[in-house]
Design a protein around this motif. Structure first.
Motif, PDB file in Angstrom:
ATOM      1  N   GLN A 108      15.303  48.644  -9.913  1.00 47.30           N
ATOM      2  CA  GLN A 108      15.636  49.977 -10.449  1.00 47.30           C
ATOM      3  C   GLN A 108      17.155  50.184 -10.472  1.00 47.30           C
ATOM      4  O   GLN A 108      17.711  50.703 -11.430  1.00 47.30           O
TER       5      GLN A 108
ATOM      6  N   ASN B 240       8.088  52.811 -11.999  1.00 46.44           N
ATOM      7  CA  ASN B 240       9.071  53.904 -11.987  1.00 46.44           C
ATOM      8  C   ASN B 240       8.975  54.787 -10.739  1.00 46.44           C
ATOM      9  O   ASN B 240       9.741  55.724 -10.578  1.00 46.44           O
TER      10      ASN B 240
ATOM     11  N   GLU C 153      12.150  58.567 -18.286  1.00 42.97           N
ATOM     12  CA  GLU C 153      13.183  58.477 -19.307  1.00 42.97           C
ATOM     13  C   GLU C 153      12.909  59.476 -20.422  1.00 42.97           C
ATOM     14  O   GLU C 153      11.761  59.737 -20.775  1.00 42.97           O
TER      15      GLU C 153
END
Lengths: 381, 308
Positions: free
Chosen positions: A105, A222, A186
């Motif tokens: 990440q 994520n 995002e």
């Protein structure tokens, strides 16, 4: 007062001051009146490498030291607190990745933060979860290799302008605060949209929007850290970020004092400049002393954080609490010194007063800061 | 990639020798332009003092800044370099274009070269020698031309020389055009926009008093830029760090292919013998009273002077 800055730190101050004076001050009134997001100035800040201050060197940054960030934030805030908010809020949005993100990440997201190519936002607050962050209702449910997000975030700085959002959502409602988790979302992900742009009292150059998640599917990778770590990540992030709010407060207060001194020397009443009156002199002296005390506290807290100290909550809260209360008092006094002129929008101090108020509210109200400080005192006694 | 292929396709259509993907690199003309930007340090004050003996500026004890007009030339040089890099990003790589800032002045003029490096200039060159002192525009442009010839020998072909429109102190606006003359190059002044960049020519727009003019200028060339061409950037942190430690090349008269009588005061065709502010005598009289009285008094006065 001399804080014995290194050559590199002096460069940070010089560059941020140049941006404030040359790029921000000439347009701040217009940005405030039109409530315009300062795209061009953000580009200038990015080109000057100031976003790189948030990020460690191994991920394309210039160190990731909170003290350096505070120096930049203070100078930008002298120009316009709204612009400084947009800058600092991006750092706040990326901090969860810096603090708790995986190696993948960090590699994926941090170089774009350092270059300023992408802005970030921090999504914690909800309509019914402000000071009580454990009351968040946005949910994240694992479905195969994806999490499905539903819910609404409120008053998110950089909302709509940012590309990367760190979102706090419940993965297990039965566990309360321990059931919260942190995700990277995002912009452009299907099911993720923005609500209305808020109209604010101050920091009107910054943008504040709702984030809306409707069956928004994001990849499992994520998730930041593990499920259930959300509340801890939020607290660690805010502990690190609060001195920068203190630095914003110091910056806007210093700008108000500078304007007051300039005005007091040129404004004549009863045949003399008002700076010759002891009542004005004492106000200026108090303002300067309070600002210097706030600055010393902010710098001390930032340096303590950078030293790697573990117990930083109380120091960080004190810096934010004291500096923001000083900013409010000093900007009100600045308007008073300006008198009728101070109340007029033609002069810059009324904006500073409107802007300063937010530093007592966001990233934890000053009442919450007192709770944090008190709980530390009572816990360690 | 599509862009590369279409370029490749166009070349084939135009009858050029067939090219394969393996050798297109060699056939694509790389844009490689080394740029020299001439800058000057000027007093950062409005209180300019003149040496009564030499009638040149007294620089000692006065904070010096980069001539504000030159900051636009520096910014444009860096932007041209960035545009070339951007064009190269579309699939071609080649030797990077360099931006070299050059200045003539006392040792402390090094500071403005560092300032230029902090905003993206690659190399700073300082021409500093007692023998260069007191130069007029002719001696200055002569010395700069010699230095630019030397730069070419050291760094490769120089395709573009950028200057500010004029300086804040001397105010002549002559050095750019004279430099072009010394180097026997085309010269375009008051450039307000760099429209197209190519290896062989630049398309430039210049600002005249009542119109714009667009020129295709073959390279190499000398151009001077107008104030509105850009908004100079603030230095970057990395740039400032680099500027702090960057080596500055210092050339003395003995390093250049010149004789000492060709430079400085002795190489100057002109010498300023006196600088002064014109003395304007102005008589003023202020009328008081209400508006009608003032108008009455003014009318009488104008009539008595024979103006109306």
């Amino acid at each position: 007062m001399d804080y014995f800055l290194s050559d590199e730190q002096k460069m940070i101050v010089d560059i941020a001051r140049k941006i404030a004076q040359e790029k921000i001050v000439p347009v701040r009134k217009e940005l405030d009146e039109k409530e315009e997001f300062p795209h061009e100035i953000i580009k200038e800040i990015a080109r000057a490498d100031l976003f790189a201050l948030f990020v460690p060197e191994e991920y394309g940054g210039l160190g990731g030291r909170i003290f350096d960030v505070c120096l930049a934030v203070e100078e930008l805030s002298k120009g316009c607190l709204g612009v400084a908010t947009s800058y600092a809020a991006s750092g706040l949005g990326f901090l969860p990745i810096i603090i708790s993100g995986s190696e993948e990440q960090k590699k994926k997201y941090l170089s774009d933060l350092a270059s300023g190519k992408k802005l970030a936002a921090f999504g914690l607050t909800e309509p019914d979860a402000g000071s009580d962050a454990s009351a968040i209702r946005t949910s994240a449910v694992l479905d195969g290799d994806e999490y499905v997000l539903n819910g609404t975030k409120q008053w998110i700085s950089n909302g709509g302008e940012a590309d990367i959002y760190t979102i706090f959502a419940m993965t297990d409602k039965t566990k309360g605060a321990r059931g919260a988790s942190t995700f990277i979302v995002e912009k452009g992900t299907p099911g993720f949209s923005f609500g209305k742009k808020e109209e604010k009292l101050g920091i009107r150059a910054s943008v504040t929007r709702e984030l809306i998640f409707e069956n928004c599917r994001i990849p499992r990778e994520n998730l930041i850290s593990r499920e259930g770590m959300g509340f801890i990540i939020a607290m660690r992030t805010l502990d690190k970020a609060r001195p920068a709010v203190g630095a914003q407060a110091v910056g806007v207060a210093q700008a108000a004092l500078d304007e007051s001194i300039k005005f007091a020397k040129t404004r004549h009443q009863f045949g003399v400049s008002i700076s010759s009156f002891q009542s004005i002199q004492h106000m200026l002296a108090d303002m300067a002393t309070q600002i210097e005390a706030a600055r010393a506290l902010v710098y001390a807290a930032a340096k303590m954080i950078d030293s790697g100290a573990k117990e930083i909550s109380a120091a960080s809260s004190m810096a934010k609490l004291f500096a923001s209360d000083v900013a409010m008092k000093v900007t009100i006094d600045a308007v008073q010194i300006f008198g009728g002129y101070g109340y007029m929008r033609e002069y810059p101090v009324e904006k500073m007063m409107r802007d300063a108020k937010i530093t007592q509210i966001y990233e934890g109200t000053n009442q919450i800061q007192r709770n944090i400080i008190a709980s530390h005192l009572l816990k360690s006694a | 990639m599509r862009q590369i292929l279409s370029q490749f396709g166009t070349d084939c259509d135009s009858g050029a020798a067939p090219r394969t993907m393996e050798n297109w690199y060699e056939h694509r003309e790389m844009i490689e332009i080394n740029i020299v930007v001439c800058i000057k340090q000027v007093p950062g004050t409005t209180e300019i003092k003149i040496d009564p003996q030499t009638n040149t500026l007294i620089r000692e004890g006065i904070e010096s800044i980069i001539n504000p007009f030159d900051t636009y030339a520096v910014e444009e040089a860096v932007r041209i370099k960035e545009r070339i890099a951007q064009q190269s990003k579309e699939g071609f790589s080649g030797p990077e274009s360099k931006v070299i800032a050059i200045t003539m002045g006392p040792p402390q003029a090094e500071n403005i070269l560092r300032e230029a490096i902090s905003v993206g200039v690659d190399i700073g060159v300082l021409l500093s020698d007692r023998a260069l002192a007191g130069a007029d525009t002719l001696a200055t442009s002569f010395t700069l031309a010699k230095a630019i010839r030397k730069l070419e020998r050291e760094f490769g072909k120089i395709s573009l020389i950028l200057c500010g429109r004029q300086t804040l102190d001397g105010d002549t606006g002559q050095v750019g055009p004279e430099l072009a003359q010394q180097l026997n190059l085309p010269c375009l002044g008051y450039v307000i926009e760099v429209m197209e960049i190519d290896n062989k020519y630049f398309k430039l727009k210049r600002l005249m008093e009542d119109r714009y003019e667009v020129f295709r200028v073959p390279l190499p060339a000398v151009i001077s830029v107008s104030k509105g061409i850009n908004e100079p950037r603030v230095p970057s942190l990395r740039g400032a760090m680099r500027a702090k430690s960057a080596p500055i090349t210092v050339w003395r008269v003995s390093d250049l292919d010149v004789k000492s009588e060709e430079v400085g005061l002795s190489g100057s065709a002109t010498q300023v013998i006196k600088v002064f502010s014109p003395h304007i005598e102005r008589q003023s009289e202020i009328f008081t009273g209400d508006v009608d009285t003032q108008v009455e008094k003014l009318t009488q006065k104008l009539q008595s002077l024979g103006v109306v």
